[in-house]
Motif scaffolding. Structure first.
Motif, short mmCIF file in Angstrom:
data_model
loop_
_atom_site.label_atom_id
_atom_site.label_comp_id
_atom_site.label_asym_id
_atom_site.label_seq_id
_atom_site.Cartn_x
_atom_site.Cartn_y
_atom_site.Cartn_z
N ILE A 144 8.46 36.97 -37.46
CA ILE A 144 9.59 37.78 -37.10
C ILE A 144 9.74 38.92 -38.19
CG2 ILE A 144 11.06 38.99 -35.20
CD1 ILE A 144 11.48 36.37 -34.26
N LEU A 145 8.95 40.17 -37.82
CA LEU A 145 9.34 41.75 -38.51
C LEU A 145 9.83 42.54 -37.97
CD1 LEU A 145 8.55 42.19 -41.26
CD2 LEU A 145 6.72 43.60 -39.68
N LEU A 146 11.29 42.95 -38.82
CA LEU A 146 11.83 43.77 -38.00
C LEU A 146 11.82 45.17 -38.66
CD1 LEU A 146 15.00 44.42 -36.66
CD2 LEU A 146 15.87 44.81 -39.36
N VAL A 147 10.72 46.08 -37.01
CA VAL A 147 11.12 47.61 -37.12
C VAL A 147 12.30 48.08 -36.45
CG1 VAL A 147 9.75 49.50 -36.75
CG2 VAL A 147 8.77 47.12 -37.35
N ALA A 148 13.24 49.29 -37.29
CA ALA A 148 14.35 49.56 -37.11
C ALA A 148 13.82 51.18 -36.29
CB ALA A 148 15.22 49.87 -37.43
N PRO A 171 18.81 50.37 -29.94
CA PRO A 171 19.05 50.54 -29.39
C PRO A 171 19.42 52.14 -28.67
CG PRO A 171 20.37 50.50 -31.44
CD PRO A 171 18.98 50.29 -31.14
N ILE A 172 19.66 51.70 -27.11
CA ILE A 172 19.57 53.37 -26.42
C ILE A 172 20.96 54.30 -27.18
CG2 ILE A 172 21.25 52.99 -25.33
CD1 ILE A 172 19.05 53.88 -22.53
N ASP A 173 20.38 56.13 -27.26
CA ASP A 173 21.53 56.50 -27.60
C ASP A 173 22.53 56.67 -26.76
OD1 ASP A 173 22.54 57.29 -29.07
OD2 ASP A 173 21.02 59.55 -29.74
N SER A 182 18.78 59.64 -22.52
CA SER A 182 18.95 59.00 -23.25
C SER A 182 18.14 57.85 -23.27
CB SER A 182 20.64 58.28 -23.46
OG SER A 182 20.48 58.31 -22.71
N TYR A 183 18.15 57.01 -21.86
CA TYR A 183 16.84 56.65 -21.41
C TYR A 183 15.18 57.32 -21.59
CZ TYR A 183 13.65 52.99 -18.45
OH TYR A 183 12.64 52.57 -18.41
N LEU A 210 16.24 48.57 -22.96
CA LEU A 210 16.74 49.77 -22.94
C LEU A 210 17.71 50.13 -21.75
CD1 LEU A 210 13.23 52.34 -23.19
CD2 LEU A 210 14.88 51.23 -24.60
N THR A 211 19.01 49.91 -22.34
CA THR A 211 20.14 49.12 -21.67
C THR A 211 21.33 50.29 -21.93
OG1 THR A 211 21.66 48.37 -20.18
CG2 THR A 211 20.10 47.19 -22.35
N THR A 212 22.36 50.70 -21.52
CA THR A 212 23.84 51.38 -22.04
C THR A 212 24.19 49.69 -21.89
OG1 THR A 212 24.13 51.42 -19.92
CG2 THR A 212 23.56 53.44 -21.01
#
Length: 468
Positions: A144-148, A171-173, A182-183, A210-212
């Motif tokens: 796995i390669l993490l991308v932010a 994460p959703i803002d 935000s979504y 994509l969740t709060t």
């Protein structure tokens, strides 16, 4: 007899002419006299819906009686039969089906496991993205390669990405108060694009939902591939809790993923938009309101968008119950295939264009059955100003926000036809806790909030019908 007639006739004529002259002196008063007491009309609508509304019962039938109603499934076929029946009960006089070509996508078995070093494989709760390519039912194993974020994605070379499963933990803002905004910002990010990552040689894609919410419930989304993609990589989503834990692991060590998905596409079939209307008494101009009839294959779809379906039915029922003499045709469209392709909305827009039907307004409801707060208005400034003038009528019902300009999905294709669009704005602070997940169930919907949304929609339709 003749003489009497001659004497009386001039007197009669003079009186007649005088009365005509009198009316002509005060044309302005006649023009400005209100045809309706709108406060009273709004109250009648509210009283009828809150006392006699059937939206909540209809929602229970749809979600608990039918359940999931994904495109190209028996659940959706049952939902169309149910919708026809309910439109008739609500008072629609013309009801018909509109053929829509929809993709056949079958989720099948799916699993995601991770492990570090020589450790044991650990199951991660996941959902395949809608329309995703599967792994053929075989294990796909890779680091796995993490991308932010996007700058990091753009900086990655093909050699860095090749043969990896990319994990996007964006994460959703939570700082954005309007959760719809935000979504939409997150949903449009190319971080979610399997094509972008696939072209660099990745084997698969894992995306933070994509969740709060901060729980471990995965939330589905549809994946898109570009026509020129040589390889369509599988894509899955995981809950916020698992995403945070996975990122912590990746910052310390190498983590492998084992993905197994039986998901596959099997061409197309025909589903239907369900349409019902009350014909106009003055003309055939159309006021359309709509919601999506389908849901995800694992979900009841109570907020998304069973609530909208129930509210649209309630608008028709209320117009009939109050014997409102509508000037224009009031039409409800319950759209097919909103979740995995959008062919229902495109089909309806194409129909309107081909038939050259005059639509004067389109109202959508697709943000859940929460308390109404206003209407988003996607239309010309002069049209917006006309609606702004009605704000005080809506205020007693907690409806005050008329400043937003988005139109969500199902009515958006009508914008190309220069049709003024509006969307019911609700309090969405909890909506994305449940959106596109197994948690979007009937018990999450409050009856009074649902009915208040139907009140606001009916009031808006009434104002458009009497003033446009």
């Amino acid at each position: 007899m003749k003489k009497i007639f001659i004497i009386i006739l001039p007197l009669f004529l003079s009186g007649f002419l005088f009365s005509q002259k009198k009316i002509q002196k005060k044309p302005q008063k006649k023009l400005t006299t209100a045809k309706f007491n709108y406060q009273d009309e709004f109250k009648k609508i509210s009283d009828e819906v809150l006392a006699n509304g059937t939206a909540y019962e209809n929602l229970e039938e749809l979600t608990k009686g039918i359940g999931s109603r994904f495109s190209a499934t028996s659940g959706y076929a049952k939902a169309t039969e149910w919708a026809e029946k309910k439109l008739k009960e609500a008072g629609a006089e013309n009801i018909w089906k509109q053929e829509v070509k929809v993709p056949i996508w079958i989720r099948g078995r799916e699993s995601l496991q991770i492990k570090t070093g020589n450790g044991e494989w650990k199951n991660i709760r996941m959902l395949s993205f809608g329309n995703s390519q599967g792994t053929g039912g075989k294990d796909l194993t890779a680091d796995i390669l993490l991308v932010a974020d996007i700058p990091e994605l753009n900086s990655l070379t093909s050699s860095q990405v090749k043969d990896k499963i990319i994990f996007v933990n964006a994460p959703i803002d939570q700082k954005i108060i309007n959760t719809v905004d935000s979504y939409l910002i997150s949903a449009k990010s190319k971080l979610l694009s399997a094509s972008v990552i696939g072209k660099k040689g990745a084997k698969g894609l894992i995306v933070r939902s994509l969740t709060t919410a901060s729980d471990d419930i995965p939330h589905a989304k549809m994946i898109y591939y570009e026509p020129d993609d040589k390889v369509k990589i599988p894509a899955v989503t995981i809950g916020a809790k698992s995403a945070n834990e996975l990122e912590k692991l990746l910052k310390k060590q190498t983590v492998k993923a084992k993905l197994n998905m039986a998901a596959e596409s099997k061409g197309e079939t025909v589903n239907h938009n369900i349409i019902g209307e009350i014909p106009g008494n003055k003309d055939s101009k159309v006021i359309v309101l709509g919601a999506q009839l389908d849901s995800w294959d694992f979900a009841e779809g109570a907020h998304d968008d069973g609530s909208g379906v129930a509210q649209c039915l309630e608008v028709l029922r209320t117009i009939k119950a109050l014997d409102i003499n509508n000037n224009h045709t009031i039409r409800v469209v319950l759209y097919a295939n909103s979740e995995n392709g959008g062919q229902g909305r495109e089909t309806y827009a194409a129909y309107v264009k081909k038939k050259e039907e005059k639509h004067i307004f389109a109202l959508g409801t697709d943000s859940g059955g929460y308390s109404p707060r206003g209407f988003s208005l996607d239309m010309a400034p002069q049209r917006r100003r006309l609606i702004f003038e009605w704000k005080n009528y809506f205020l007693p019902y907690g409806v005050y926000d008329f400043d937003q300009t988005y139109a969500i999905q199902d009515i958006s294709p009508l914008k190309k036809l220069d049709i003024p669009l509006a969307e019911l704005v609700v309090d969405t602070q909890r909506y994305f806790d449940y959106h596109h997940s197994t948690e979007d169930t009937f018990d999450k919907v409050n009856k009074r909030e649902l009915l208040l949304g139907a009140v606001a929609m009916t009031q808006m339709i009434f104002m458009i019908d009497k003033n446009w």
